[in-house]
Write a protein that holds these residues in place. Structure first.
Motif, PDB file in Angstrom:
ATOM      1  N   PRO A  50     -63.031 -27.568  44.582  1.00  0.00           N
ATOM      2  CA  PRO A  50     -62.823 -27.025  43.393  1.00  0.00           C
ATOM      3  C   PRO A  50     -63.449 -25.598  42.720  1.00  0.00           C
TER       4      PRO A  50
ATOM      5  N   ASN B 234     -67.018 -31.217  39.136  1.00  0.00           N
ATOM      6  CA  ASN B 234     -66.226 -30.638  38.979  1.00  0.00           C
ATOM      7  C   ASN B 234     -66.861 -29.938  36.661  1.00  0.00           C
TER       8      ASN B 234
ATOM      9  N   ASP C 120     -57.700 -25.782  37.349  1.00  0.00           N
ATOM     10  CA  ASP C 120     -58.407 -24.843  38.658  1.00  0.00           C
ATOM     11  C   ASP C 120     -57.756 -25.841  39.769  1.00  0.00           C
ATOM     12  N   TYR C 121     -57.189 -24.303  41.022  1.00  0.00           N
ATOM     13  CA  TYR C 121     -56.754 -25.908  41.926  1.00  0.00           C
ATOM     14  C   TYR C 121     -56.934 -25.586  43.584  1.00  0.00           C
ATOM     15  N   PHE C 122     -58.229 -25.530  43.371  1.00  0.00           N
ATOM     16  CA  PHE C 122     -59.498 -25.449  44.968  1.00  0.00           C
ATOM     17  C   PHE C 122     -59.638 -23.439  44.367  1.00  0.00           C
TER      18      PHE C 122
ATOM     19  N   GLY D 122     -55.262 -32.280  43.833  1.00  0.00           N
ATOM     20  CA  GLY D 122     -56.542 -31.875  43.142  1.00  0.00           C
ATOM     21  C   GLY D 122     -56.873 -30.560  42.433  1.00  0.00           C
TER      22      GLY D 122
ATOM     23  N   SER E 262     -67.908 -26.364  43.162  1.00  0.00           N
ATOM     24  CA  SER E 262     -68.252 -27.629  42.494  1.00  0.00           C
ATOM     25  C   SER E 262     -68.922 -27.773  43.991  1.00  0.00           C
TER      26      SER E 262
ATOM     27  N   VAL F  34     -57.657 -29.683  38.449  1.00  0.00           N
ATOM     28  CA  VAL F  34     -58.877 -29.986  37.379  1.00  0.00           C
ATOM     29  C   VAL F  34     -58.896 -29.382  36.183  1.00  0.00           C
TER      30      VAL F  34
END
Length: 678
Positions: free
Chosen positions: A309, A431, A50-52, A82, A314, A84
């Motif tokens: 995220p 997250n 995951d990127y934002f 950033g 999040s 995840v």
């Protein structure tokens, strides 16, 4: 040579058959739109990042790291940008935190508000009711009071039966989502059980009597900012303390007993299955939502959590553990959002604290409540900021500025090397919960009615009606949302919740986070990330598009509707089972008017029927009757719960037959993990 000819012949036959098959396949028409409505939705893949809010495969994530000029082999390379990584280990941690990690700081939730002390009043009844189950499960623990109970102006005599809405799993000795130390977890609201005691992860506990548990707290009025209660209203004057406000003026606080009774009465107006957490001074409760969250951003009814995220997920998880429950930190913005001086706010919260040590002194000269708080609890990180730290760029506590990620300037992130089950690098807990929530899918609808609707073709016909009525314009498959916040003027539902965050718009600072490899406590030289807001808000310091200027509501995803009645954000579209008589041709009549609206359902502890409530959603005449009943109930009017708006009907006035309306309802009820199959 003969074997060569035979081999050649066989090869020609195989190629010919393959060519015919391939040509037939290529000539087949693409999956029709109606068929697409009945397909399973994609699920969150493991091993991706995951990127934002953007889902990246490993190659895309690697490329992004390289673009940031970071060595792929350096520790925390992905976390520094950033990203995840979604792993099974992360999902397992998120589930553990979701089910077992307490919500709220001990000082505010327990020592000031007194949730555990309040629950202890009925603990003997809860224990007895569970023992009488003899290990069997229940979706609604009913307790019988052993003594009289008074909450506000409500008197519950000894022997009264209370529907708690608490779920008890098979063989369990305590309710799901409640801990024996008096704390609560996310599971109390967002996990239900079947009649056989099986967990339904992500399904809202739609009959939870949350208002009753709130009113039980001895200092429930500490949450006054969650409802429309002005503590300085002259009618609350009496034996309140006198304090010094932030401008050094003397102010007499409300009588603690009077405001406590007023708050209890207001909170007990709220039907089952509703919650209110925003300290906005507006009575604007909403239904407890499901958490089938993958690709259904932005989050909450008005879409206020949209950045960061997992596309804002999040941020809402952070809010649940900070901005939405931290009673004392809300004083930072009380002047701007409530029109109440921060010292007055703290005074109201503290003067009747459950822990006598925290109560404002009865004798001696007046004092500023903030000074008293720091005298009793000198270190805020061990008090109201337990497991929370200021977000970068928000300033210093208690003068933090809000951002699109955190509406009180705080981030929930337990210390890295602590024993807290949420312990990890910065933002790990939120997250992890987001990744786990994104892995959930609605459980299959195994009802006999759904089986019959699928076998008869009603669901398939309903999918076509869904298209013909242009429902898919906003409720876009496969997640049945366009991920857009629509302005209030388009939706026309009750405006109270839509306005929840409007006062923050001119206070916002650009949203920032520490990189996700940072240990907590955060070092002075920690790297900082700018949270992307492009396409979400006009600027990093303005609310998400669609909320301004008057508020708005996100397009609600539709999967799992059969488990989340009643409908609309306020739950106002509610009809009890048996209230309607539906004939074989789809025509219906109201045979029990007492079963209409919240008045006939969750306000009196009766569940709303999904099929009947969906019919009220799409039939204007039935909706009008439901709304009229809601508006005749003064408690619902005070709570801004009426079921108005969303005037998109599939009824005879819109050119559809009663049978087509029934097919549409059956289609909506079939939207589970695989709508086209039983």
């Amino acid at each position: 040579m003969r074997w060569r000819y035979k081999s050649l012949f066989v090869l020609i036959v195989v190629v010919t058959v393959a060519a015919v098959f391939l040509s037939d396949f290529l000539l087949q028409p693409p999956v029709r739109a109606t068929e697409a409505l009945l397909q399973p939705a994609p699920t969150q893949p493991l091993g991706y990042y995951d990127y934002f809010g953007k889902l990246l495969n490993p190659q895309q994530a690697e490329q992004l790291v390289r673009q940031k000029s970071i060595d792929l082999n350096s520790p925390g390379a992905y976390e520094r940008i950033g990203a995840v990584k979604i792993t099974q280990q992360l999902l397992d941690s998120g589930e553990n935190i979701f089910f077992n990690r307490k919500i709220g700081d001990t000082l505010g939730f327990q020592r000031v508000f007194g949730f555990s002390i309040g629950f202890a009043q009925i603990l003997p009844e809860v224990t007895e009711a569970i023992l009488k189950l003899h290990g069997q499960p229940t979706t609604n623990l009913r307790i019988k009071l052993k003594k009289d109970l008074t909450l506000g102006s409500h008197i519950y005599p000894k022997g009264s039966t209370i529907d708690t809405g608490l779920d008890i799993e098979k063989g369990a000795i305590f309710p799901l989502g409640l801990k024996t130390d008096g704390n609560i977890t996310c599971a109390v609201c967002h996990v239900a059980t079947t009649n056989t005691g099986k967990r339904l992860k992500g399904v809202p506990n739609g009959d939870l009597n949350a208002s009753f548990f709130v009113a039980l707290a001895p200092n429930s009025a500490a949450g006054f900012a969650r409802l429309k209660i002005n503590p300085l209203d002259p009618k609350y004057q009496g034996n309140g303390r006198t304090i010094i406000d932030s401008r050094n003026n003397l102010v007499k606080l409300p009588d603690p007993q009077k405001i406590e009774a007023a708050f209890d009465d207001a909170v007990l107006d709220i039907p089952l299955g509703q919650f209110e957490s925003s300290p906005d001074g507006i009575s604007n409760t909403t239904q407890i939502p499901n958490v089938f969250t993958f690709k259904t951003h932005p989050f909450l009814a008005d879409g206020q959590f949209a950045v960061g995220p997992f596309a804002g997920l999040s941020a809402i998880n952070n809010g649940v553990h900070s901005s939405e429950i931290n009673l004392l930190a809300a004083a930072q913005l009380s002047a701007q959002t409530l029109g109440i001086d921060p010292e007055v706010y703290l005074g109201v919260v503290l003067q009747n604290a459950v822990d006598p040590l925290l109560r404002l002194p009865k004798w001696g000269p007046p004092i500023k409540p903030s000074q008293w708080l720091r005298l009793i609890a000198p270190d805020p990180l061990k008090a109201e900021l337990e497991a929370q730290i200021p977000a970068p760029g928000t300033g210093s506590y208690p003068q933090l500025k809000p951002s699109l990620f955190t509406y009180n300037g705080l981030i929930f992130s337990p210390n890295t090397n602590s024993q807290d089950i949420g312990s990890g690098p910065f933002l790990f807990a939120s997250n992890a919960m987001s990744a786990w929530q994104n892995s959930l899918v609605p459980p299959p609808n195994r009802s006999r009615e759904n089986q019959q609707a699928l076998q008869s073709g009603s669901v398939q016909r309903g999918a076509r009606i869904f298209e013909q009525a242009n429902c898919a314009t906003c409720h876009v498959p496969p997640f049945f949302t366009d991920n857009v916040i629509h302005p209030l003027r388009e939706i026309n539902t009750n405006p109270a919740r839509a306005k929840s965050r409007l006062d923050l718009n001119n206070l916002l600072v650009p949203p920032k986070l520490y990189t996700f490899n940072n240990p907590v406590p955060i070092s002075a030289n920690a790297e900082v990330l700018d949270i992307p807001t492009a396409g979400i808000s006009v600027s990093p310091t303005s609310l998400p598009k669609g909320l301004l200027p008057d508020g708005g509501y996100k397009t609600t995803p539709l999967r799992g509707l059969y488990l989340s009645a009643p409908y609309l954000h306020d739950g106002g579209v509610a009809v009890r089972s048996g209230a309607l008589q539906v004939r074989s041709d789809g025509r219906f009549s109201v045979v029990d008017p007492t079963g209409l609206g919240l008045t006939g359902t969750l306000s009196i502890g009766k569940p709303a029927d999904a099929a009947s409530s969906l019919r009220a959603l799409v039939d204007r005449n039935l909706r009008a009757q439901v709304v009229a009943v809601n508006k005749a109930n003064s408690a619902l009017v005070r709570s801004n719960l009426d079921g108005t708006g969303h005037h998109f009907y599939v009824d005879q006035a819109a050119g559809f037959t009663p049978a087509q309306q029934t097919d549409l309802v059956n289609f909506l009820l079939a939207l589970d993990d695989s709508p086209g199959r039983f």
